[in-house]
Design an enzyme around this catalytic site. Sequence first.
Site, PDB file in Angstrom:
ATOM      1  N   CYS A  81      10.111  -2.194  -2.749  1.00 15.73           N
ATOM      2  CA  CYS A  81      10.952  -1.399  -3.647  1.00 15.73           C
ATOM      3  C   CYS A  81      12.270  -1.021  -2.981  1.00 15.73           C
ATOM      4  CB  CYS A  81      10.211  -0.119  -4.048  1.00 15.73           C
ATOM      5  SG  CYS A  81       8.809  -0.416  -5.130  1.00 15.73           S
ATOM      6  N   ARG A 130      15.371   1.213   4.471  1.00 15.95           N
ATOM      7  CA  ARG A 130      14.071   0.786   4.977  1.00 15.95           C
ATOM      8  C   ARG A 130      14.161  -0.176   6.175  1.00 15.95           C
ATOM      9  NH1 ARG A 130       9.916  -0.138   0.116  1.00 15.95           N
ATOM     10  NH2 ARG A 130       8.520   0.898   1.577  1.00 15.95           N
ATOM     11  N   PRO A 131      14.803   0.269   7.249  1.00 14.94           N
ATOM     12  CA  PRO A 131      14.894  -0.606   8.424  1.00 14.94           C
ATOM     13  C   PRO A 131      13.516  -0.791   9.055  1.00 14.94           C
ATOM     14  CG  PRO A 131      15.650   1.595   8.975  1.00 14.94           C
ATOM     15  CD  PRO A 131      15.370   1.597   7.500  1.00 14.94           C
ATOM     16  N   ILE A 132      13.383  -1.805   9.928  1.00 15.98           N
ATOM     17  CA  ILE A 132      12.101  -1.993  10.632  1.00 15.98           C
ATOM     18  C   ILE A 132      12.324  -1.904  12.151  1.00 15.98           C
ATOM     19  CG2 ILE A 132      10.905  -3.253   8.797  1.00 15.98           C
ATOM     20  CD1 ILE A 132      11.534  -5.855  10.373  1.00 15.98           C
ATOM     21  N   ARG A 153       2.620  -4.062  -9.642  1.00 18.58           N
ATOM     22  CA  ARG A 153       2.463  -4.342  -8.213  1.00 18.58           C
ATOM     23  C   ARG A 153       1.516  -3.341  -7.559  1.00 18.58           C
ATOM     24  NH1 ARG A 153       7.462  -3.496  -5.320  1.00 18.58           N
ATOM     25  NH2 ARG A 153       5.867  -3.314  -3.749  1.00 18.58           N
ATOM     26  N   ARG A 155       6.795  -5.470   0.536  1.00 17.07           N
ATOM     27  CA  ARG A 155       7.074  -4.800   1.795  1.00 17.07           C
ATOM     28  C   ARG A 155       6.026  -5.156   2.850  1.00 17.07           C
ATOM     29  NH1 ARG A 155      11.373  -2.939   3.968  1.00 17.07           N
ATOM     30  NH2 ARG A 155      10.933  -1.526   5.653  1.00 17.07           N
ATOM     31  N   LYS A 177      -3.642   0.828  -2.692  1.00 23.33           N
ATOM     32  CA  LYS A 177      -2.690  -0.276  -2.488  1.00 23.33           C
ATOM     33  C   LYS A 177      -2.221  -0.312  -1.043  1.00 23.33           C
ATOM     34  CE  LYS A 177       1.968   0.181  -3.323  1.00 23.33           C
ATOM     35  NZ  LYS A 177       2.858  -0.336  -2.282  1.00 23.33           N
ATOM     36  N   ASN A 178      -1.745   0.826  -0.546  1.00 27.47           N
ATOM     37  CA  ASN A 178      -1.118   0.800   0.773  1.00 27.47           C
ATOM     38  C   ASN A 178      -2.125   0.594   1.904  1.00 27.47           C
ATOM     39  OD1 ASN A 178       1.397   0.928  -0.332  1.00 27.47           O
ATOM     40  ND2 ASN A 178       1.650   3.136  -0.067  1.00 27.47           N
ATOM     41  N   ASP A 205       5.725   9.220  -2.476  1.00 29.13           N
ATOM     42  CA  ASP A 205       5.283   8.344  -3.568  1.00 29.13           C
ATOM     43  C   ASP A 205       4.877   9.117  -4.826  1.00 29.13           C
ATOM     44  OD1 ASP A 205       5.675   6.292  -1.788  1.00 29.13           O
ATOM     45  OD2 ASP A 205       3.552   5.984  -1.346  1.00 29.13           O
ATOM     46  N   ILE A 235      12.210  11.522   2.791  1.00 31.06           N
ATOM     47  CA  ILE A 235      11.759  10.272   3.423  1.00 31.06           C
ATOM     48  C   ILE A 235      12.697   9.095   3.096  1.00 31.06           C
ATOM     49  CG2 ILE A 235       9.807   8.671   3.733  1.00 31.06           C
ATOM     50  CD1 ILE A 235       9.041  11.480   4.601  1.00 31.06           C
TER      51      ILE A 235
HETATM   52  N1  EPU Z   1      11.912   4.076   9.151  1.00 32.21           N
HETATM   53  C1  EPU Z   1      12.896   3.716  10.043  1.00 32.21           C
HETATM   54  N2  EPU Z   1      12.651   2.653  10.863  1.00 32.21           N
HETATM   55  C2  EPU Z   1      11.493   1.953  10.821  1.00 32.21           C
HETATM   56  C3  EPU Z   1      10.474   2.329   9.912  1.00 32.21           C
HETATM   57  C4  EPU Z   1      10.720   3.406   9.081  1.00 32.21           C
HETATM   58  O1  EPU Z   1      13.956   4.322  10.101  1.00 32.21           O
HETATM   59  O2  EPU Z   1      11.338   1.000  11.589  1.00 32.21           O
HETATM   60  C5  EPU Z   1      12.140   5.212   8.240  1.00 32.21           C
HETATM   61  C6  EPU Z   1      12.181   4.758   6.775  1.00 32.21           C
HETATM   62  O3  EPU Z   1      13.481   4.306   6.411  1.00 32.21           O
HETATM   63  C7  EPU Z   1      11.775   6.019   6.058  1.00 32.21           C
HETATM   64  C8  EPU Z   1      10.748   6.640   6.999  1.00 32.21           C
HETATM   65  O4  EPU Z   1      11.003   6.062   8.283  1.00 32.21           O
HETATM   66  O5  EPU Z   1      12.867   6.882   5.954  1.00 32.21           O
HETATM   67  C9  EPU Z   1       9.300   6.405   6.658  1.00 32.21           C
HETATM   68  O6  EPU Z   1       9.070   5.035   6.412  1.00 32.21           O
HETATM   69  P1  EPU Z   1       7.651   4.341   6.597  1.00 32.21           P
HETATM   70  O7  EPU Z   1       7.802   3.302   7.643  1.00 32.21           O
HETATM   71  O8  EPU Z   1       6.611   5.377   6.749  1.00 32.21           O
HETATM   72  O9  EPU Z   1       7.473   3.646   5.192  1.00 32.21           O
HETATM   73  P2  EPU Z   1       7.062   2.167   4.886  1.00 32.21           P
HETATM   74  O10 EPU Z   1       6.057   1.668   5.871  1.00 32.21           O
HETATM   75  O11 EPU Z   1       8.281   1.344   4.624  1.00 32.21           O
HETATM   76  C10 EPU Z   1       5.019   2.905   3.424  1.00 32.21           C
HETATM   77  C11 EPU Z   1       4.531   2.602   2.045  1.00 32.21           C
HETATM   78  C12 EPU Z   1       5.446   3.244   1.021  1.00 32.21           C
HETATM   79  C13 EPU Z   1       5.464   4.744   1.259  1.00 32.21           C
HETATM   80  C14 EPU Z   1       5.865   5.042   2.707  1.00 32.21           C
HETATM   81  C15 EPU Z   1       5.797   6.518   3.052  1.00 32.21           C
HETATM   82  C16 EPU Z   1       3.461   0.469   2.294  1.00 32.21           C
HETATM   83  C17 EPU Z   1       3.504  -0.987   2.072  1.00 32.21           C
HETATM   84  N3  EPU Z   1       4.506   1.157   1.867  1.00 32.21           N
HETATM   85  O12 EPU Z   1       6.331   2.362   3.493  1.00 32.21           O
HETATM   86  O13 EPU Z   1       4.881   2.977  -0.234  1.00 32.21           O
HETATM   87  O14 EPU Z   1       6.392   5.336   0.403  1.00 32.21           O
HETATM   88  O15 EPU Z   1       5.016   4.319   3.619  1.00 32.21           O
HETATM   89  O16 EPU Z   1       4.513   7.002   2.873  1.00 32.21           O
HETATM   90  O17 EPU Z   1       2.494   1.006   2.821  1.00 32.21           O
HETATM   91  C18 EPU Z   1       4.928   2.933  -2.585  1.00 32.21           C
HETATM   92  O18 EPU Z   1       3.696   2.791  -2.528  1.00 32.21           O
HETATM   93  O19 EPU Z   1       5.554   3.158  -3.659  1.00 32.21           O
HETATM   94  C19 EPU Z   1       5.691   2.856  -1.343  1.00 32.21           C
HETATM   95  C20 EPU Z   1       7.003   2.710  -1.334  1.00 32.21           C
END
Ligand code: EPU
Length: 418
Positions: A116, A121-123, A396, A92, A22-23, A304, A326
């Site tokens: 989720c 989950r900031p960007i 999903r 997401r 998926k990811n 996950d 995380i």
């Molecule tokens: N973070 C920040 N700022 C950012 C980005 C991330 O503070 O700009 C923090 C997050 O809040 C978190 C950590 O960094 O504490 C890691 O977040 P990451 O960005 O790696 O996660 P993500 O991209 O939001 C993806 C997967 C998630 C999976 C995580 C960790 C996708 C679409 N989602 O999320 O998948 O848990 O990486 O491996 O690829 C799932 O499949 O159930 C799922 C939630």
Amino acid sequence: MKQMILEGGHKLTGVIEISGSKNSAVALVPASLLTNGIIELDNVPEISDIDALIEILVFLGAKVIRKDKSMKIDCTNVQNKEIPEQISKRLRASYYFMGALLGKYKHVEMYFPGGCSIGKRPINFHLEGFEKLGAKVTVEGNKYIVKADELIGNDIYFDIASVGATINIMLAATYAKGVTTIHNAAKEPHVVNVAELLNKMGAKVTGAGSNEIQIEGVSTLGNAQIKVVPDYIEAGTYVIAGALCADHLKVRNLVPEHIVSLTKKLEEMGAKLEIGEDYICIQSVEHYQPTDIKTDVFPGFPTDLQQPFTPLLALAHGTSTINETIFENRYMHVPYLQEMGCKIKVLDKVAQIEGPTIFHARHVVATDLRAGASLILAGLVAEGVTTIEGIEHVLRGYENIVEKLIHVGAKISIQEIE
Ligand code: EPU
């Protein structure tokens, strides 16, 4: 609304085939937009997150032909448009359109993504990375406007090895002038899969899979074909199901190295595993030892899999702990597992689980994708019939989960409810 009905107590026997990740797929689909040509993806999972991404592709003018697991994306007539909030907030991964459209058109307007509710989950890392490449980011309510006269390669360092930010910067930097280096990059297999696609399209990405990735900007990208890597979270979920209640379960078409953090823990607990080149065979044992896990970025124990692993820890004899490092809100499944008989205490990021547990069937609610997986696994070993509301979350991310589990002996169905 849909709910799952699950009669516990049946042993799993047979073979489960793992689908494409998926990811990975949710990043490969938006990445395709970087070309004006045609991208062919193979082993694409049939999950609702992909359906939402296809809606966005079509909205932007791409032609998408999907047949079984293959998907052909023709980007000849794609236009840069503002993606409606009601589609982008469904998942997401819509944030990958930011990197792809910014990279290609130097301008993107997009709403905050959905996904989720497992934390804030900031960007900010994504946006700061775009700024480092020369873009200006303006926020208007829920919408981000990211614009650049030109994108120029730079050195970018992430405080946390974020999967989303790493992939988004790879996408945005593909056409940038000069070289971009991502320090403390995420190393997940899906990051590698995206880099492979970009390189097949003609990009110059090196170092994916390590913590330093370099992207040398190019001026054109062409057609490419790629296979989505097997989903190691789906694989891990079924291996845990096997540890919980299998006579003999073979989980096939996976990359065992991707889930070493899980299989090592299972072995420590006393599980019986046979690990082959692309499969893992498992059967449940009477007595599991407790253990401690700490979630971490790849190759650490995946966040996950933390939720799906909890029912197995609850079955072990003694006290186990989980340290979720995380996401700050990834214990939403715990109240429901407690209702099913688990003794779990959560204090901040740490959950303490006291086993062994006799699981009881209850009516429970899946609050997010992996919480749902956790409740399904608990339901498989519970006495009686468990009903799980909110099962849309699970659909999903797990392809044909009902069919796959029925195929190995589970008594499970999904019904529409009011
Ligand atoms: N973070 C920040 N700022 C950012 C980005 C991330 O503070 O700009 C923090 C997050 O809040 C978190 C950590 O960094 O504490 C890691 O977040 P990451 O960005 O790696 O996660 P993500 O991209 O939001 C993806 C997967 C998630 C999976 C995580 C960790 C996708 C679409 N989602 O999320 O998948 O848990 O990486 O491996 O690829 C799932 O499949 O159930 C799922 C939630």
